[in-house]
Design an enzyme around this catalytic site. Structure first.
Site, mmCIF file in Angstrom:
data_model
loop_
_atom_site.group_PDB
_atom_site.id
_atom_site.type_symbol
_atom_site.label_atom_id
_atom_site.label_comp_id
_atom_site.label_asym_id
_atom_site.label_seq_id
_atom_site.Cartn_x
_atom_site.Cartn_y
_atom_site.Cartn_z
ATOM 1 N N LYS A 1 -4.077 4.802 3.759
ATOM 2 C CA LYS A 1 -3.845 3.516 3.566
ATOM 3 C C LYS A 1 -4.259 3.314 2.434
ATOM 4 O O LYS A 1 -5.770 3.005 2.558
ATOM 5 C CB LYS A 1 -3.390 2.884 4.261
ATOM 6 C CG LYS A 1 -2.486 1.647 3.984
ATOM 7 C CD LYS A 1 -2.047 0.784 4.745
ATOM 8 C CE LYS A 1 -0.907 1.774 5.030
ATOM 9 N NZ LYS A 1 -0.139 0.691 6.272
ATOM 10 N N ASP B 1 2.474 -9.238 10.902
ATOM 11 C CA ASP B 1 3.866 -8.809 10.211
ATOM 12 C C ASP B 1 3.986 -7.589 11.196
ATOM 13 O O ASP B 1 4.387 -6.396 11.159
ATOM 14 C CB ASP B 1 3.225 -8.240 9.059
ATOM 15 C CG ASP B 1 3.889 -7.786 7.754
ATOM 16 O OD1 ASP B 1 5.039 -8.344 8.596
ATOM 17 O OD2 ASP B 1 3.554 -6.608 7.206
ATOM 18 N N ALA C 1 0.862 -0.984 0.079
ATOM 19 C CA ALA C 1 0.404 0.343 -0.024
ATOM 20 C C ALA C 1 1.017 1.300 0.101
ATOM 21 O O ALA C 1 2.455 0.765 0.327
ATOM 22 C CB ALA C 1 -0.780 -0.165 1.216
ATOM 23 N N THR C 2 0.465 2.304 -0.536
ATOM 24 C CA THR C 2 1.111 4.149 0.026
ATOM 25 C C THR C 2 0.045 4.499 1.131
ATOM 26 O O THR C 2 -1.090 4.813 0.644
ATOM 27 C CB THR C 2 1.047 4.632 -1.450
ATOM 28 O OG1 THR C 2 1.115 3.410 -2.391
ATOM 29 C CG2 THR C 2 1.257 5.435 -1.218
ATOM 30 N N VAL C 3 0.614 4.993 2.117
ATOM 31 C CA VAL C 3 -0.049 5.882 2.877
ATOM 32 C C VAL C 3 0.566 7.709 2.312
ATOM 33 O O VAL C 3 1.525 8.318 2.200
ATOM 34 C CB VAL C 3 0.624 6.214 3.790
ATOM 35 C CG1 VAL C 3 0.074 6.721 5.217
ATOM 36 C CG2 VAL C 3 0.955 3.755 4.601
#
Length: 656
Positions: free
Chosen positions: A47, A141, A30-32
């Site tokens: 996100k 994670d 993902a990109t935040v």
């Protein structure tokens, strides 16, 4: 020269509410971004999942379910989730915006932390993960990239002990894992530097997997590096399975042994030897942190006392008062007051601490008030010991409730009402107990447990079932290994020819791939003998005699079956196997042969008026042909009555 391409999402209004202002970070899934919630006028973190992670049509449903679960997880050390949705086909999460840095950024700047800072950060991490474990959620994670360190309220960026730590991405790994494919070589859904051994070998995670990853993070904070590295991720992953994590003090001098023990306990390769969940590990971390703090404080205090101690000389005689300050002599009395004992009278010169203690004891016991004080002290000590013994032996304990045979939700509710914490051990398959029903508990029902303690539950995984894997096209050895891994027994079937698969590979299995089976069920494997030596010719449309002769000439055995058809009689209308199929010599070829069109029986019309006979024959699908006198009476017909003819055949009528 590097060319930077502007992010097309900057300035975009998402869902009519969130205005994207800047990009914070881009990760593997993902990109935040930072965004402004224009409805509530606050800054949030947005996100957005990458397109490669959202190709599965069912991913959106899984992602939505995970988002709902995370949103219910409320804790000061958990990054809050405010909202979720879909923008341009990509799922997104709206989260709390934390002003600060990730733990990865802190380690990149500082390289490593001192023990006090590392334990302060770890304690808050575990508090967040423990809240998730109590809610039945496994992070999967845990790594520095998912730990946010906010600016400390009591100091600058270097004051890590007072910083607020928040953990992000709870449950997101599981949602993405469900849609992961083998396109990337079967990558693990946890970063390999922090992955627990059981995730590498079995692909299953439970709270103890998060404990392992947290232990690796502690190792990295203390040493400035992760325990294993390698050229390929799979090499690093298998080192977690094959090797014990080294002691931090072996890499950095001066680390207390108690921290070595803490890292070793959290990173044991056997999950059962680790703390059962983050809450249990948190308790151990707090004890270690308190012990280190007490030891440091005591050392400092001894140094201060040593530096400030002075010697006070002993005065053996009381200084004489001046004459004007002397007390009057007491009046004479019939009873003489017993003199107060002089402590120095009992000092007979014996040296050593033991002699002085004995002298003091005799002095105290020689006086009535001293004996009363000793008796009172003994009574008080006995009461304290009795109460303390009762508390440590019985008072702080209660009995565990009966949770076995309850559903997971009912067991959690029952434990919460009793003030207990729930943790989960690895589940077990059971043929008779439904999934998510409690099979056993530790401590058992009515067993002793600390008030507010943790009860470990083992949940049923339901009946153990496995799907028959698709092994078509594999060699027999690979197919056997795949089927045995699914706990199935392999039975070798008869080899068969196959025009598409080479010799020695699996053609088919019985039962078919995808069928649910019990452990130990038998699966028959059929292996290809390669392309067949003979090819079946096409005989459809040929006369049955010609087709029979052609097949016999090739060494094949024709089997003939007649069936109704509009095709002419004795014409081949179907064959099995189809033309082009490979067979061996002597194979049977089934031929479907037409019986010819259905027949119509000519009726008797002799003696009927000619026009009436014409109407009757037309109604039966025949073609009447009146001769001589069409308005007369039929005296003869051709074909004769009761003769079968094809539909539409001509019938000649002789009329006069």
């Amino acid at each position: 020269m590097d060319i930077q391409v502007a992010d097309s999402l900057l300035g975009t209004l998402v869902d009519g509410r969130y205005r994207i202002r800047g990009r914070v970070a881009r990760g593997g899934m993902a990109t935040v971004y930072t965004a402004t919630d224009e409805r509530l006028e606050r800054t949030v973190a947005l996100k957005i999942i990458h397109p490669t992670q959202a190709r599965d049509p069912q991913f959106l449903d899984r992602f939505t379910d995970e988002a709902k679960t995370i949103a219910r997880l409320t804790h000061p050390n958990v990054v809050a989730v405010y909202d979720q949705g879909v923008h341009a086909g990509l799922p997104y999460l709206v989260m709390e915006y934390v002003r600060g840095h990730t733990l990865r950024d802190v380690l990149a700047q500082r390289r490593r932390l001192n023990p006090g800072e590392a334990l302060a950060i770890l304690e808050q991490m575990l508090a967040a993960i423990s809240a998730a474990h109590r809610s039945g959620l496994v992070h999967r994670d845990v790594k520095p990239e998912n730990v946010l360190v906010a600016e400390a309220p009591s100091g600058g960026p270097g004051n890590l002990v007072d910083s607020v730590v928040k953990v992000a991405d709870f449950g997101l790994a599981r949602a993405v894992e469900a849609s992961a494919t083998d396109a990337e070589g079967g990558q693990l859904m946890a970063t390999v530097a922090y992955v627990a051994p059981e995730l590498v070998t079995d692909g299953r995670a439970d709270p103890r997997s998060d404990v392992y990853s947290a232990g690796i993070v502690l190792f990295e904070m203390l040493t400035g590096r992760v325990p294993y590295d390698g050229n390929q991720p799979v090499e690093v992953a298998w080192q977690h399975v094959d090797r014990d994590v080294p002691a931090p003090s072996s890499l950095v001098a001066g680390i207390p042994p108690v921290l070595d023990e803490l890292v070793a306990r959290a990173t044991r390769r056997d999950p059962h030897a680790r703390p059962t969940d983050a809450g249990t590990f948190l308790s151990e971390v707090q004890v270690v942190r308190d012990d280190l703090g007490t030891a440091n404080a005591n050392t400092a205090l001894l140094q201060q006392v040593s530096a400030r101690t002075v010697t006070i000389p002993r005065v053996n005689a009381e200084p004489q008062r001046p004459s004007w300050a002397r007390l009057a002599e007491p009046p004479p009395s019939g009873r003489r007051r017993a003199p107060e004992p002089d402590y120095d009278d009992y000092d007979d010169g014996r040296a050593g601490l033991g002699g002085k203690i004995a002298d003091r004891y005799r002095m105290v016991m020689s006086h009535p008030r001293g004996r009363m004080a000793v008796a009172a002290a003994i009574v008080v000590f006995g009461l304290v010991a009795a109460i303390g013994g009762w508390w440590w032996g019985m008072g702080r304990y209660t009995v565990a409730p009966q949770l076995a045979s309850m559903t997971k939700a009912a067991a959690e509710a029952q434990a919460t009402r009793g003030g207990f914490t729930i943790s989960y051990a690895a589940g077990q398959f059971d043929e008779k107990v439904d999934k998510d029903v409690v099979l056993s508990q530790d401590p058992p029902a009515a067993g002793r447990i600390l008030k507010g303690g943790t009860i470990t539950l083992v949940l049923s995984l339901g009946a153990e079932r496995y799907q028959v894997p698709d092994v078509s096209g594999m060699t027999l050895d690979l197919a056997t290994a795949e089927l045995e891994q699914a706990k199935l027994q392999i039975v070798k079937g008869a080899d068969r020819y196959d025009d598409n698969l080479p010799k020695g590979v699996v053609v088919a299995v019985d039962p078919a791939a995808g069928t649910e089976t019990k452990p130990g069920d038998k699966v028959t494997v059929f292996v290809s003998k390669g392309k067949a030596p003979l090819t079946v010719p096409r005989v459809v449309g040929k006369n049955v005699n010609d087709a029979r002769n052609e097949l016999i000439g090739l060494g094949l055995e024709p089997l003939i079956a007649y069936k109704q058809s509009d095709k002419p009689r004795d014409e081949v209308i179907g064959q099995s196997p189809n033309d082009g199929a490979g067979v061996e010599k002597g194979a049977k070829v089934e031929l479907q042969v037409s019986e010819g069109p259905p027949q119509t029986v000519v009726p008797r019309v002799v003696g009927l008026p000619c026009q009436q006979a014409v109407q009757q024959l037309q109604g039966m699908g025949l073609q009447p042909n009146p001769q001589i006198n069409p308005n007369g009476t039929v005296f003869a017909q051709q074909p004769n009555e009761n003769t079968p003819v094809p539909p539409g055949s001509q019938v000649v009528l002789f009329c006069q």
